[in-house]
Design a protein around this motif. Structure first.
Motif, short mmCIF file in Angstrom:
data_model
loop_
_atom_site.label_atom_id
_atom_site.label_comp_id
_atom_site.label_asym_id
_atom_site.label_seq_id
_atom_site.Cartn_x
_atom_site.Cartn_y
_atom_site.Cartn_z
N TYR A 253 37.40 40.85 50.51
CA TYR A 253 36.97 40.96 51.98
C TYR A 253 36.70 42.70 52.38
N GLY A 254 35.44 42.84 53.18
CA GLY A 254 35.04 44.24 53.21
C GLY A 254 34.63 44.42 54.69
N ASP A 255 34.03 45.87 54.87
CA ASP A 255 33.69 46.07 56.20
C ASP A 255 32.39 45.74 56.38
N THR A 256 31.59 45.28 55.61
CA THR A 256 30.36 44.92 55.39
C THR A 256 30.19 43.87 54.30
N PRO A 257 29.02 42.89 54.67
CA PRO A 257 28.59 41.92 53.56
C PRO A 257 28.30 42.73 52.18
N ALA A 258 27.64 43.43 52.16
CA ALA A 258 27.24 44.29 51.15
C ALA A 258 28.37 44.75 50.34
N ALA A 259 29.42 45.39 51.15
CA ALA A 259 30.66 45.73 50.34
C ALA A 259 31.49 44.81 49.57
N ALA A 260 31.43 43.45 50.28
CA ALA A 260 32.29 42.30 49.79
C ALA A 260 31.64 41.84 48.48
N GLU A 261 30.34 41.67 48.81
CA GLU A 261 29.42 41.19 47.76
C GLU A 261 29.53 42.03 46.51
N ALA A 262 29.37 43.21 46.65
CA ALA A 262 29.45 44.25 45.49
C ALA A 262 30.67 44.22 44.79
N ALA A 263 31.81 44.04 45.45
CA ALA A 263 33.41 43.96 44.62
C ALA A 263 33.49 42.52 44.16
N ALA A 264 33.19 41.59 44.79
CA ALA A 264 33.30 40.37 44.02
C ALA A 264 32.42 40.24 42.73
N GLU A 265 31.21 40.44 43.03
CA GLU A 265 30.34 40.37 41.76
C GLU A 265 30.86 41.46 40.51
N ALA A 266 31.44 42.60 40.88
CA ALA A 266 31.92 43.53 39.77
C ALA A 266 33.09 42.80 39.22
N VAL A 267 34.13 42.19 39.73
CA VAL A 267 35.04 41.36 39.23
C VAL A 267 34.81 40.07 38.30
N TYR A 268 33.83 39.56 39.03
CA TYR A 268 33.11 38.18 38.32
C TYR A 268 32.65 38.54 37.02
N GLN A 269 31.84 39.55 36.94
CA GLN A 269 31.21 40.18 35.56
C GLN A 269 32.40 40.51 34.79
N ASP A 270 33.27 41.18 34.97
CA ASP A 270 34.25 41.38 34.24
C ASP A 270 34.96 40.14 33.47
N VAL A 271 35.34 39.22 34.38
CA VAL A 271 35.69 37.79 34.17
C VAL A 271 34.91 37.16 33.07
N LEU A 272 33.54 37.06 33.48
CA LEU A 272 32.80 36.51 32.56
C LEU A 272 32.64 37.24 31.14
N ALA A 273 32.54 38.58 31.17
CA ALA A 273 32.67 39.22 29.85
C ALA A 273 34.07 39.07 29.07
N ALA A 274 34.94 38.69 29.68
CA ALA A 274 36.41 38.66 29.04
C ALA A 274 36.73 37.21 28.26
N GLU A 275 35.78 36.27 28.57
CA GLU A 275 35.89 34.70 28.40
C GLU A 275 36.34 34.71 26.88
N PRO A 276 35.66 35.25 25.93
CA PRO A 276 35.99 34.93 24.62
C PRO A 276 37.49 35.70 24.29
N ALA A 277 37.88 36.51 25.15
CA ALA A 277 39.41 37.07 24.70
C ALA A 277 40.53 36.38 25.16
N PHE A 278 40.16 35.32 25.94
CA PHE A 278 41.33 34.44 26.32
C PHE A 278 41.55 33.43 25.31
N ALA A 279 42.38 33.75 24.20
CA ALA A 279 42.58 33.04 22.92
C ALA A 279 43.90 33.64 22.38
N GLY A 280 44.31 32.84 21.48
CA GLY A 280 45.56 33.32 20.77
C GLY A 280 46.24 32.07 19.92
N PRO A 281 47.32 32.37 18.98
CA PRO A 281 47.70 31.33 18.11
C PRO A 281 48.74 30.42 18.77
N LEU A 282 48.56 29.26 18.65
CA LEU A 282 49.52 28.00 19.01
C LEU A 282 50.18 27.37 17.94
#
Length: 505
Positions: A253-282
């Motif tokens: 949520y932002g004061d402007t659509p551009a601010a909201a879009e930029a913030a959501a996109e930044a975290v989205y890219q972080d989550v995409l980049a982290a995909e291989p790291a969601f792993a571990g021993p079972l």
């Protein structure tokens, strides 16, 4: 400010066999049972780690008038029963209508509720609220919410936890209050933006004390602060709900659509980049116990084994016997496991008395593949009425009632047996039947992550097991039917199209 307040929480595992009915919400599953009116304020004490409690405390400090309708939660399970959903949702909407006019509405919801008749329980509730009023509606959500487009469209703002174990639930309720006041001060809706993550994340790799989640949430908070955003959230989703919008989601949520879009996109890219790291021993049950015993021989203790697939906090039956059978087979000593949900066994122990030997079929009553009851003779070591007081970071300081309970011993293994389901996420859930968790070599907990908040400080090592249960740690192990074709079923894994069963002509 005059604020109408209601809470309706359930995390639905659509693959689990049990329904959440009226009795489940009356009990609360480790949280306060269903309460109405002023009793809501009495139940959600400020010391409790519950979003509604944090909201009430912040509202009280601001001098706001809060009008509570009802608050309820049930232990995660299969679908919410149709009649139960309709009764509670109708009572909430009628209560809101009766208490208008008001300045705003706060809803303490989970975000992953599926009823027998409604796959998007929160979205449907919001639609019914919107049918009676257009005043601002602010909603707090669990980190495991499967946020739907309907929820995003109908709420003025949604705000989610940022920790797993969820030690910030009350803090999130307070943030919801401040977001509500900001929305009222603005006099207009926030600009909003959202991104849906294209892969599912099993809950065993979501712990925010570890990477990659830890780093993503730290960056999220920094972006929110640096850009002075009203709110920025990322839910990792509850990957056990077979409907089209089951997935992690980022929104801002932002004061402007551009601010909201930029913030959501930044975290989205972080989550995409982290995909291989969601792993571990079972570890399967035998391997988990063998590894635990090897660690104990090295002087590492207690070793805590998460019986993650039978976690009642994610829809598990809390009665599967895979790990208990493995402890016995490996002749483990100075070990404890809990809480096994078996009212019949608890009643038999109370009838026999402390010191008695009883032969019975323990657990294994839920229709879980690969599981069966344990037929054995046990010694009754301790009995309890099931009332205990928790102090750990997850449950907070509150009273809990697990019903008639017992400590049964078989060989060198002690078994906590209760008559109500609640995730073992507090040391008190061993201590109430006389077991000191710090004195054990091996502890098996019916939990996936939440236990870490209270057990990490005492644990020599933590292992995650994949014994029989209703909450798979590999999401490809379920037979899904309703997901989007392009959604990846595991981090880095196949898409739903790749795994979908072939249809026959």
């Amino acid at each position: 400010m005059r604020i109408i307040f209601a809470g309706f929480q359930h995390e639905t595992n659509t693959f689990a066999p049990d329904l959440a009915d009226d009795a489940a919400f009356a009990h609360g599953g480790g949280f306060p049972g269903l309460c109405r009116g002023d009793a809501v304020i009495d139940a959600l004490v400020p010391t409790a780690n519950i979003p509604g409690a944090g909201f009430l405390q912040a509202a009280r400090e601001a001098g706001a008038e809060v009008v509570p309708v009802l608050w309820c939660a049930a232990c995660p399970s299969g679908f919410v029963a149709r009649d139960t959903y309709e009764r509670i949702a109708t009572e909430i909407v009628d209560g809101i209508r009766t208490n208008l006019p008001a300045d705003a509405i706060y809803l303490d919801l989970h975000g992953a509720m599926c009823a027998q008749n409604v796959p998007d329980g929160e979205g449907e509730l919001l639609a019914r609220v919107r049918a009676v009023t257009d005043i601002p509606v602010i909603v707090s959500l669990d980190l495991h919410a499967n946020v739907t487009q309907r929820m995003l469209d109908l709420a003025d703002a949604l705000v989610a936890f940022r920790t797993y174990p969820h030690v910030d639930m009350a803090e999130t309720g307070a943030r919801a209050f401040h977001l509500l006041t900001e929305r009222l001060d603005r006099g207009a809706p926030f600009a909003k933006a959202a991104r849906r993550i294209p892969y599912l994340i099993p809950i065993c790799w979501q712990a925010t004390e570890s990477q990659p989640s830890k780093g993503i949430y730290e960056r999220l908070a920094q972006i929110e602060a640096d850009q002075n955003l009203p709110s920025l959230s990322w839910t990792m989703g509850f990957a056990a709900a077979d409907f089209a919008e089951c997935s992690p989601v980022v929104w801002a949520y932002g004061d402007t659509p551009a601010a909201a879009e930029a913030a959501a996109e930044a975290v989205y890219q972080d989550v995409l980049a982290a995909e291989p790291a969601f792993a571990g021993p079972l570890y399967d049950a035998d391997a988990a116990v063998a590894q635990a015993l090897a660690l104990v021989r090295q002087g590492i203790r207690p070793v805590v084994i998460a019986d993650a697939q039978d976690n009642p906090g994610a829809g598990g039956s809390s009665d599967t016997m895979g790990l208990l059978k493995a402890l016995i087979a490996h002749q483990a000593t100075n070990a404890a496991i809990g809480v096994i949900y078996d009212p019949t066994a608890a009643a038999a122990a109370h009838k026999a008395g402390v010191g008695a030997e009883i032969t019975l079929d323990l657990g294994g009553r839920a229709p879980i593949a690969g599981d069966s009851p344990l037929h054995a003779t046990f010694t009754v070591e301790a009995l309890s009425n099931g009332r205990l007081h928790t102090f750990g970071p997850y449950y907070g300081e509150r009273e809990m009632d697990l019903g008639a309970s017992a400590c049964l011993r078989i060989g060198g293994v002690r078994v906590v047996v209760g008559s109500a389901k609640a995730q073992l996420a507090d040391q008190a859930m061993f201590r109430y039947v006389g077991i000191d968790p710090t004195a054990q070599d091996i502890l098996v907990v019916k939990s996936a992550i939440h236990f870490r908040a209270d057990f990490r400080p005492i644990a020599g090592e933590i292992l995650t097991a994949v014994a029989p249960g209703a909450m798979m740690m590999r999401t490809t192990d379920w037979h899904w039917q309703n997901l989007p074709d392009e959604l990846r079923m595991m981090p880095g894994g196949p898409t739903f199209t790749d795994t979908r069963p072939a249809t026959t002509a």
